[in-house]
Design a protein around this motif. Sequence first.
Motif, PDB file in Angstrom:
ATOM      1  N   VAL A   1      42.710  62.258  41.040  1.00 48.58           N
ATOM      2  CA  VAL A   1      42.189  62.031  39.691  1.00 48.58           C
ATOM      3  C   VAL A   1      42.906  60.853  39.043  1.00 48.58           C
ATOM      4  N   ILE A   2      44.238  60.827  39.177  1.00 53.24           N
ATOM      5  CA  ILE A   2      45.017  59.719  38.616  1.00 53.24           C
ATOM      6  C   ILE A   2      44.574  58.406  39.233  1.00 53.24           C
ATOM      7  N   ASP A   3      44.394  58.391  40.550  1.00 52.61           N
ATOM      8  CA  ASP A   3      44.001  57.179  41.264  1.00 52.61           C
ATOM      9  C   ASP A   3      42.658  56.657  40.772  1.00 52.61           C
ATOM     10  N   VAL A   4      41.672  57.524  40.701  1.00 58.63           N
ATOM     11  CA  VAL A   4      40.326  57.124  40.261  1.00 58.63           C
ATOM     12  C   VAL A   4      40.345  56.689  38.801  1.00 58.63           C
ATOM     13  N   PHE A   5      41.083  57.409  37.972  1.00 63.17           N
ATOM     14  CA  PHE A   5      41.158  57.084  36.552  1.00 63.17           C
ATOM     15  C   PHE A   5      41.742  55.693  36.317  1.00 63.17           C
ATOM     16  N   VAL A   6      42.880  55.414  36.933  1.00 62.81           N
ATOM     17  CA  VAL A   6      43.544  54.122  36.711  1.00 62.81           C
ATOM     18  C   VAL A   6      42.715  52.979  37.287  1.00 62.81           C
ATOM     19  N   GLU A   7      42.099  53.192  38.446  1.00 62.88           N
ATOM     20  CA  GLU A   7      41.284  52.131  39.043  1.00 62.88           C
ATOM     21  C   GLU A   7      40.064  51.808  38.189  1.00 62.88           C
ATOM     22  N   ALA A   8      39.603  52.749  37.370  1.00 64.29           N
ATOM     23  CA  ALA A   8      38.431  52.515  36.524  1.00 64.29           C
ATOM     24  C   ALA A   8      38.779  51.804  35.216  1.00 64.29           C
ATOM     25  N   LEU A   9      40.060  51.698  34.895  1.00 63.27           N
ATOM     26  CA  LEU A   9      40.478  51.087  33.627  1.00 63.27           C
ATOM     27  C   LEU A   9      40.439  49.563  33.692  1.00 63.27           C
TER      28      LEU A   9
ATOM     29  N   GLY B   1      45.464  45.427  27.256  1.00 52.39           N
ATOM     30  CA  GLY B   1      46.684  44.768  26.804  1.00 52.39           C
ATOM     31  C   GLY B   1      47.871  44.889  27.728  1.00 52.39           C
ATOM     32  N   PHE B   2      47.660  45.327  28.969  1.00 53.49           N
ATOM     33  CA  PHE B   2      48.775  45.400  29.915  1.00 53.49           C
ATOM     34  C   PHE B   2      49.187  43.995  30.325  1.00 53.49           C
ATOM     35  N   GLU B   3      50.489  43.795  30.431  1.00 51.56           N
ATOM     36  CA  GLU B   3      51.025  42.489  30.799  1.00 51.56           C
ATOM     37  C   GLU B   3      50.993  42.293  32.306  1.00 51.56           C
ATOM     38  N   ARG B   4      50.903  41.058  32.718  1.00 55.41           N
ATOM     39  CA  ARG B   4      51.012  40.633  34.112  1.00 55.41           C
ATOM     40  C   ARG B   4      49.922  41.208  35.022  1.00 55.41           C
TER      41      ARG B   4
ATOM     42  N   ALA C   1      61.349  51.168  34.155  1.00 56.87           N
ATOM     43  CA  ALA C   1      61.760  51.155  32.747  1.00 56.87           C
ATOM     44  C   ALA C   1      61.218  49.920  32.031  1.00 56.87           C
ATOM     45  N   ASP C   2      61.245  48.771  32.693  1.00 58.84           N
ATOM     46  CA  ASP C   2      60.711  47.548  32.070  1.00 58.84           C
ATOM     47  C   ASP C   2      59.204  47.646  31.865  1.00 58.84           C
ATOM     48  N   PHE C   3      58.507  48.275  32.798  1.00 57.10           N
ATOM     49  CA  PHE C   3      57.061  48.468  32.647  1.00 57.10           C
ATOM     50  C   PHE C   3      56.781  49.294  31.388  1.00 57.10           C
ATOM     51  N   ARG C   4      57.514  50.354  31.193  1.00 56.81           N
ATOM     52  CA  ARG C   4      57.341  51.185  29.998  1.00 56.81           C
ATOM     53  C   ARG C   4      57.632  50.388  28.729  1.00 56.81           C
ATOM     54  N   LYS C   5      58.725  49.640  28.759  1.00 55.66           N
ATOM     55  CA  LYS C   5      59.140  48.873  27.586  1.00 55.66           C
ATOM     56  C   LYS C   5      58.138  47.767  27.257  1.00 55.66           C
ATOM     57  N   ASP C   6      57.690  47.045  28.270  1.00 56.56           N
ATOM     58  CA  ASP C   6      56.822  45.894  28.061  1.00 56.56           C
ATOM     59  C   ASP C   6      55.386  46.271  27.721  1.00 56.56           C
ATOM     60  N   ASN C   7      54.957  47.472  28.097  1.00 59.43           N
ATOM     61  CA  ASN C   7      53.556  47.864  27.908  1.00 59.43           C
ATOM     62  C   ASN C   7      53.403  49.060  26.982  1.00 59.43           C
ATOM     63  N   GLY C   8      54.335  49.237  26.081  1.00 63.43           N
ATOM     64  CA  GLY C   8      54.293  50.373  25.165  1.00 63.43           C
ATOM     65  C   GLY C   8      53.050  50.406  24.307  1.00 63.43           C
ATOM     66  N   ALA C   9      52.625  49.269  23.822  1.00 65.52           N
ATOM     67  CA  ALA C   9      51.441  49.220  22.952  1.00 65.52           C
ATOM     68  C   ALA C   9      50.159  49.519  23.726  1.00 65.52           C
TER      69      ALA C   9
END
Length: 117
Positions: free
Chosen positions: A32-40, A46-49, A108-116
Motif C-alpha cells: 500500500v505504501i509503495d503504490v501510494f507514494v508512486e502515485a504522488l 513541494g518535495f526537494e530534489r 533526518a535531513d529529508f525530514r528537515k528539508d521536506n517538512g512543509a
Amino acid sequence: MGRFVEGADRSQLTLLPECLEDWVDEGNGVHVIDVFVEALDLHGMGFERVIAKETGRPSYHPAVLLKLYIYGYLNRVQSSRRLEREARRNVEVMWLIGRLAPDHKTIADFRKDNGAA
C-alpha cells in the motif's frame, strides 16, 4: 529515475532470502505504501530534489525516503537511527526501498528539508 542511487531489483535472486518478493506477501501493508507514494506528484507537492542534478554524487530519490518515513510512522519507528537499522535488517523495508540503506543523517535531513511538503 535518472541520476539517483538505484536500488536492487526486487526479483533478483540472492542467497538469503532467495527473492524478496517471496518473503513479502500480497497482503502486506508495504504494498500500500509503495503504490501510494508512486502515485504522488512529489514535485508538485513541494518535495526537494525530485529532479536530479547533472553533477555531483547521485542522491536518494525522495520517493524512497518518503516510503521509509511513512513505514516508520505507521510502525512507530520515529528515530532516524532506528529507521536506518530497519532498512538494513527488516525484509519488508528492504522490499519497500529496493535494498537501499540510507544513513540516519540522510533520513533526518529529508525530514528537515521536506517538512512543509
